[in-house]
Scaffold this active site. Structure first.
Site, PDB file in Angstrom:
ATOM      1  N   SER A  83      -0.267  20.630 -20.555  1.00 31.49           N
ATOM      2  CA  SER A  83       0.373  20.651 -19.229  1.00 31.49           C
ATOM      3  C   SER A  83       0.076  19.360 -18.457  1.00 31.49           C
ATOM      4  CB  SER A  83      -0.072  21.880 -18.419  1.00 31.49           C
ATOM      5  OG  SER A  83      -1.436  21.802 -18.087  1.00 31.49           O
ATOM      6  N   HIS A 130     -11.542  16.580 -16.281  1.00 27.71           N
ATOM      7  CA  HIS A 130     -12.396  17.733 -16.552  1.00 27.71           C
ATOM      8  C   HIS A 130     -12.224  18.737 -15.407  1.00 27.71           C
ATOM      9  CE1 HIS A 130     -15.705  20.026 -18.158  1.00 27.71           C
ATOM     10  NE2 HIS A 130     -16.167  20.132 -16.922  1.00 27.71           N
TER      11      HIS A 130
HETATM   12  C1  GAR Z   1      -7.441  21.039 -18.511  1.00 33.90           C
HETATM   13  O1  GAR Z   1      -7.798  21.978 -17.538  1.00 33.90           O
HETATM   14  C2  GAR Z   1      -8.518  19.978 -18.652  1.00 33.90           C
HETATM   15  O2  GAR Z   1      -9.178  19.708 -17.455  1.00 33.90           O
HETATM   16  C3  GAR Z   1      -9.453  20.635 -19.644  1.00 33.90           C
HETATM   17  O3  GAR Z   1      -8.616  21.251 -20.566  1.00 33.90           O
HETATM   18  C4  GAR Z   1      -7.406  21.665 -19.909  1.00 33.90           C
HETATM   19  C5  GAR Z   1      -6.237  21.175 -20.728  1.00 33.90           C
HETATM   20  O4  GAR Z   1      -5.031  21.682 -20.256  1.00 33.90           O
HETATM   21  N1  GAR Z   1     -10.325  19.666 -20.253  1.00 33.90           N
HETATM   22  C6  GAR Z   1     -11.609  19.892 -20.552  1.00 33.90           C
HETATM   23  O5  GAR Z   1     -12.138  20.971 -20.386  1.00 33.90           O
HETATM   24  C7  GAR Z   1     -12.361  18.688 -21.125  1.00 33.90           C
HETATM   25  N2  GAR Z   1     -13.763  18.918 -21.100  1.00 33.90           N
HETATM   26  P1  GAR Z   1      -3.642  21.122 -20.752  1.00 33.90           P
HETATM   27  O6  GAR Z   1      -3.717  21.031 -22.275  1.00 33.90           O
HETATM   28  O7  GAR Z   1      -2.643  22.164 -20.312  1.00 33.90           O
HETATM   29  O8  GAR Z   1      -3.419  19.779 -20.111  1.00 33.90           O
END
Ligand code: GAR
Length: 193
Positions: A13, A109
Site C-alpha cells: 500500500s 516503520h
Molecule cells: C507498513 O505499515 C510499514 O510501516 C511496515 O509494514 C507495513 C507494510 O505495508 N514496515 C515494517 O514494519 C518495517 N519494520 P504495505 O506493504 O501495505 O506498504
C-alpha cells in the site's frame, strides 16, 4: 526526475501511495524498479497496475544473507538510483548492503521510533498502553529499524484500539508521510547522514 527503486515484501500500500504521487506529478521521481522478496504478493499486482517494472528475488533461494543482499545489489546498482525505498520490506540488510547505498536508503516503520522497533510495533504499542503511536521514515543502517530519523507522524492510540485498527490509522499517515519525504529528498531538502 529522481530515480527510485522500491523494495517490498507484501501488500504494497505504501508502494501504491508513492506510485500515485509520482504519477500525478506530486513527487518529481520515477519508480524504475520494484523488487519483492516474496512471490505472489499483492504489492506485485499493485506494481503491475501502475505499469512498473518488477522482479521477485526470493531470499529462501539463497543460502546466506550476504548472497541474497548481493543479488539485490546486482539489480539495484546498475539503475544508479537516487533513492532506494523500503516499503514494508521485512528483511534485515547486511552492512555491505547498507554501506553500498549509504545516504540513499530509507525505510518506513509503523511506530514513533526509537519506541517499538521490530515486527510487532502495533502489538507492542498497545501492550505498553502508549497514548500515541505513529510512523517514522528513517535512513537505514545495518541495525533493526535504526538509523537517523528523517520525519515522523503521530496518531492517537485509543483504549478501544486493537492491532488492526491502530495499523489502519497508522497506514493512512504513512501514505501521506512517505511521498512527502521522497518529495523533500528529491528537492534536496533532506541531508544524507
Ligand atoms: C507498513 O505499515 C510499514 O510501516 C511496515 O509494514 C507495513 C507494510 O505495508 N514496515 C515494517 O514494519 C518495517 N519494520 P504495505 O506493504 O501495505 O506498504
Amino acid at each position: 526526475m529522481k530515480k527510485i527503486v522500491v523494495l517490498i515484501s507484501g501488500g504494497g500500500s505504501n508502494l501504491e501511495a508513492i506510485a500515485k504521487a509520482c504519477q500525478i506529478g506530486n513527487v518529481p521521481a520515477t519508480i524504475e524498479l520494484v523488487i519483492s522478496n516474496q512471490p505472489n504478493v499483492k504489492g506485485l499486482d499493485r506494481a503491475k497496475k501502475f505499469h512498473l517494472m518488477s522482479k521477485v528475488i526470493e531470499h529462501q533461494k539463497f543460502n546466506s544473507r550476504d548472497k541474497f543482499d548481493q543479488a539485490l545489489l546486482n539489480q539495484i546498482l546498475p539503475i544508479e538510483p537516487d533513492l532506494v525505498v523500503l516499503a514494508g520490506f521485512m528483511r534485515i540488510l547486511s552492512k555491505d548492503f547498507t554501506d553500498a547505498l549509504s545516504g540513499k536508503l530509507i525505510n518506513i516503520h509503523p511506530s514513533l521510533l526509537p519506541d517499538f522497533p521490530g515486527a510487532h510495533a502495533h502489538r507492542d504499542a498497545i501492550a505498553a498502553r502508549a497514548s500515541k503511536s505513529g510512523c517514522t521514515v528513517h535512513f537505514v543502517d545495518s541495525g533493526m529499524d535504526s538509523g537517523p530519523i528523517i520525519m515522523q507522524k503521530e496518531v492517537e492510540v485509543l483504549s478501544s484500539d486493537d492491532e488492526d485498527s491502530l495499523a489502519e490509522k497508522v497506514k493512512k499517515q504513512e501514505h501521506i508521510l512517505y511521498p512527502q519525504v521522497i518529495d523533500l529528498f528529491s528537492a534536496g531538502e533532506i541531508e544524507s547522514p
